[in-house]
Design an enzyme around this catalytic site. Structure first.
Site, PDB file in Angstrom:
ATOM      1  N   SER A   1       0.781  -1.214   0.025  1.00  0.00           N
ATOM      2  CA  SER A   1       0.046   0.029  -0.185  1.00  0.00           C
ATOM      3  C   SER A   1       0.902   1.268  -0.022  1.00  0.00           C
ATOM      4  O   SER A   1       1.915   1.179  -0.122  1.00  0.00           O
ATOM      5  CB  SER A   1      -0.734  -0.142   1.218  1.00  0.00           C
TER       6      SER A   1
ATOM      7  N   LYS B   1      14.249  -4.970  -8.988  1.00  0.00           N
ATOM      8  CA  LYS B   1      13.667  -6.355  -9.098  1.00  0.00           C
ATOM      9  C   LYS B   1      12.416  -6.066  -9.714  1.00  0.00           C
ATOM     10  O   LYS B   1      11.335  -5.385  -8.854  1.00  0.00           O
ATOM     11  CB  LYS B   1      13.897  -6.869  -7.668  1.00  0.00           C
TER      12      LYS B   1
ATOM     13  N   PRO C   1       8.282  -9.019  -7.758  1.00  0.00           N
ATOM     14  CA  PRO C   1       6.984  -8.476  -6.839  1.00  0.00           C
ATOM     15  C   PRO C   1       6.139  -7.806  -8.289  1.00  0.00           C
ATOM     16  O   PRO C   1       4.922  -8.290  -7.768  1.00  0.00           O
ATOM     17  CB  PRO C   1       7.581  -7.493  -6.007  1.00  0.00           C
TER      18      PRO C   1
ATOM     19  N   ILE D   1      -8.346  -9.735   0.662  1.00  0.00           N
ATOM     20  CA  ILE D   1      -9.922 -10.284   0.669  1.00  0.00           C
ATOM     21  C   ILE D   1     -10.983  -9.425   0.579  1.00  0.00           C
ATOM     22  O   ILE D   1     -11.700  -9.463  -0.212  1.00  0.00           O
ATOM     23  CB  ILE D   1     -10.022 -11.156   2.003  1.00  0.00           C
TER      24      ILE D   1
ATOM     25  N   GLU E   1      -8.941  24.852   4.532  1.00  0.00           N
ATOM     26  CA  GLU E   1      -8.023  24.164   3.738  1.00  0.00           C
ATOM     27  C   GLU E   1      -8.642  23.145   2.831  1.00  0.00           C
ATOM     28  O   GLU E   1      -7.866  22.431   1.934  1.00  0.00           O
ATOM     29  CB  GLU E   1      -7.226  23.133   4.813  1.00  0.00           C
TER      30      GLU E   1
ATOM     31  N   CYS F   1     -11.353  25.936  13.064  1.00  0.00           N
ATOM     32  CA  CYS F   1     -12.383  25.248  13.765  1.00  0.00           C
ATOM     33  C   CYS F   1     -12.190  24.987  15.341  1.00  0.00           C
ATOM     34  O   CYS F   1     -12.167  25.942  16.023  1.00  0.00           O
ATOM     35  CB  CYS F   1     -12.620  23.913  13.219  1.00  0.00           C
TER      36      CYS F   1
ATOM     37  N   HIS G   1     -13.589  25.250   7.615  1.00  0.00           N
ATOM     38  CA  HIS G   1     -11.896  24.647   7.344  1.00  0.00           C
ATOM     39  C   HIS G   1     -11.620  25.086   5.763  1.00  0.00           C
ATOM     40  O   HIS G   1     -11.928  24.652   4.747  1.00  0.00           O
ATOM     41  CB  HIS G   1     -12.355  23.332   7.081  1.00  0.00           C
TER      42      HIS G   1
END
Ligand code: GLN
Length: 553
Positions: free
Chosen positions: A15, A190, A193, A151, A512, A384, A510
């Site tokens: 991940s 490599k 993988p 899964i 952002e 906030c 917010h």
């Protein structure tokens, strides 16, 4: 049938390879060629949305205009594309099951056994196609969360396989992102993988069309050929994604690798119009070659995980570039700030931001930080909960309301200067029940923040349950903290500022969530400008002292 084309982005090997950034970069290139593109994220967890997740689990919860609490990747999509996303752009397994179960209870499948295949996969397919149809996009990029082989992502992978079959090869393609590790002991890159991960996709019935290989080192011709041959893709469909110094460089790297051309060619879409990336490149130039430098402290309680404040740190990147300034963001744990050490922790900063958050852990440190900024005339932005802390601090130390607090932290405070919103009082369910999404805010033309926005009516996004208690407004205003932004319909205080201070602003919303590469948010731009002002003033004082010292010698 709509002629929307679908691109799926899957990930393999590990991940955190940056599927979100690759998706956003490809979308940017296609958008820059004139296509109407959006990006959707499918998340394999059971929560209906990430709103109930602790930021330590999943990073920041991003909020869209329409009030959806979503994965932080949607923030990247908006920052790259400059177009809003919505609830449909983020779907979780929880949401899929919720709607299938609701349909089952309603009797929509009467007489049938409800199963993962076809009912869950059909629901997933509908959610994917809905985005394209509803907003008439030319291209929808759907990012599948998780890693192939998990899964929990199996139903998504099966849905992609079916959609590929339903739509046909020129309407749909799969991009698989993997890692090509470098082994320093043998000095080699490599490919194994990647080969394994592609095999896993093939076992699920999917042949990827394009492979994007994350790598620390440049891929050799040999590596590219090997991957193409063993993974069954065209040589031109092996794309290198080398580590970049900023995520905003990735679209240009992908353009060099011809990812956009390869994709358009496979989808049989015209590729004659070159991408218009002038403003993007201009932004990058300002980002990479700054003229100023400031140190800004981000005071929060999730600072161990920088992803918890992703949109804030990116907003500083945008605002920094707008000011041609490198913003060194220092993450400061609010739990570690005390009256005794605050000077040592914050004294060197050119700006202090107190972050959003929930609950009482670390709250006193945030209140001390707000007070420090106020007393030392250091530019301050409270977002906030950060704004609420500034209000509590002012009440305690300027108004003399010693035990003032937000009722979130102390239900029995004698001075509830921040209190639960009226509409929240009957709310007991936690998921999706805050005041969420965009609401208007009217700004006082005489305020400092008006100078930043230059407009009177703005729309900003929210995620909160508590608000400034208007019962105390007169006391605050008399003592020098003014409410300069209100919701025009409800009178809810949206912006507080201290006009006597160099730059002291608290916002209930917010900002952002609305800052993008090409439209940096005015509140952040002005805050960074104020920080530059302080930094230059400190430098002038230092130079002056130096001259005096030399004169004495
Ligand atoms: N906990 C505060 C509230 O609910 C602030 C929320 C936030 O910072 N997003 O009002």
């Amino acid at each position: 049938m709509s002629n929307t084309k679908y691109i799926f982005v899957t990930g393999g090997v590990t991940s955190s390879l940056g599927k979100g950034i690759i998706s956003a970069s490809l979308a940017k290139l296609l958008q820059a060629r004139g296509y109407k593109v959006t990006i959707q994220k499918l998340d394999p967890y059971i929560n209906v949305d990430p709103g109930t997740l602790n930021p330590y689990e999943h990073g920041e919860c991003y909020v869209t205009e329409d009030g959806a609490e979503t994965d932080l990747d949607l923030g990247h999509y908006e920052r790259f594309l400059g177009t809003p996303t919505s609830q449909e752009n983020n779907v979780t397994t929880g949401r899929i099951y919720q709607s299938v179960i609701e349909k089952e209870r309603r009797g929509d499948y009467l007489g049938k056994t409800v199963q993962v295949i076809p009912h869950i996969t059909d629901e997933i397919k509908n959610r994917i196609r809905l985005v394209g149809k509803k907003y008439n996009y030319n291209i929808v990029i759907t990012e599948i969360g998780g890693t192939v082989g998990d899964i929990e992502s199996l139903p998504y992978i099966e849905s992609v396989r079916q959609l590929k079959w339903d739509l046909g090869p020129t309407n749909c393609l799969v991009i698989h992102l993997t890692l090509v590790p470098y082994l320093p002991t043998s000095g080699e890159l490599k490919t194994k993988p990647t080969q394994h991960s592609v095999k896993m996709l093939q076992e699920a019935g999917i042949q990827p069309d394009v492979l994007v290989l994350r790598t620390q080192k440049k891929l050799t011709e040999d590596v590219r050929n090997k991957v193409a041959l063993f993974c069954n893709v065209e040589r031109s469909s092996v794309i290198e994604s080398i580590d970049a110094s900023t995520i905003y460089e990735v679209p240009l790297l992908m353009q060099k690798e011809k990812l956009d051309e390869t994709v358009l060619h496979k989808l049989k879409l015209p590729a004659n119009r070159k991408p218009e990336l002038g403003p993007w490149k201009k932004f990058l130039k300002r980002l990479v070659f700054p003229k100023h430098e400031v140190h800004i402290g981000l005071v929060g309680k999730y600072v161990e995980l920088h992803d918890a404040y992703k949109s804030i740190s990116e907003s500083f990147t945008h605002a920094g570039a707008a000011n041609e300034c490198r913003v060194n963001l220092q993450y400061i744990h609010s739990e570690h700030i005390t009256e005794e050490n605050v000077d040592e922790k914050l004294g060197h900063l050119d700006g202090i931001l107190v972050a959003p958050g929930f609950g009482s852990r670390g709250i006193e440190g945030k209140i001390i930080a707000a007070g420090y900024a106020r007393k030392h005339n250091i530019p301050f932005l409270g977002i906030c909960l950060g704004m609420q802390c500034a209000v509590v601090e002012f009440a305690r130390n300027v108004l003399g309301y010693k035990e003032a607090n937000s009722t979130e932290m102390n239900r029995r405070t004698p001075y509830p200067v921040i209190d639960l919103m009226e509409e929240q009082k009957g709310v007991t369910v936690k998921g999706g029940t805050m005041r969420l999404g965009a609401y208007p805010c009217r700004i006082n033309k005489k305020s400092r923040i008006y100078k930043a926005y230059q407009i009177e009516l703005v729309n900003e996004r929210h995620r909160h349950r508590y608000e400034f208690n208007n019962k105390y407004l007169q006391d605050f205003e008399k003592a020098g903290m003014k409410a300069v932004g209100f919701n025009p319909d409800t009178n809810l205080v949206e912006i507080m500022e201290i006009p006597e201070h160099r730059w002291f602003v608290g916002v209930q919303f917010h900002p952002e969530y609305r800052s993008t590469v090409l439209k940096p948010h005015p509140v952040f731009v002005d805050f960074v400008k104020a920080a530059i002002g302080l930094s230059e003033e400190k430098q002038r004082k230092k130079d002056h002292a130096q001259i005096k010292k030399t004169e004495k010698i």
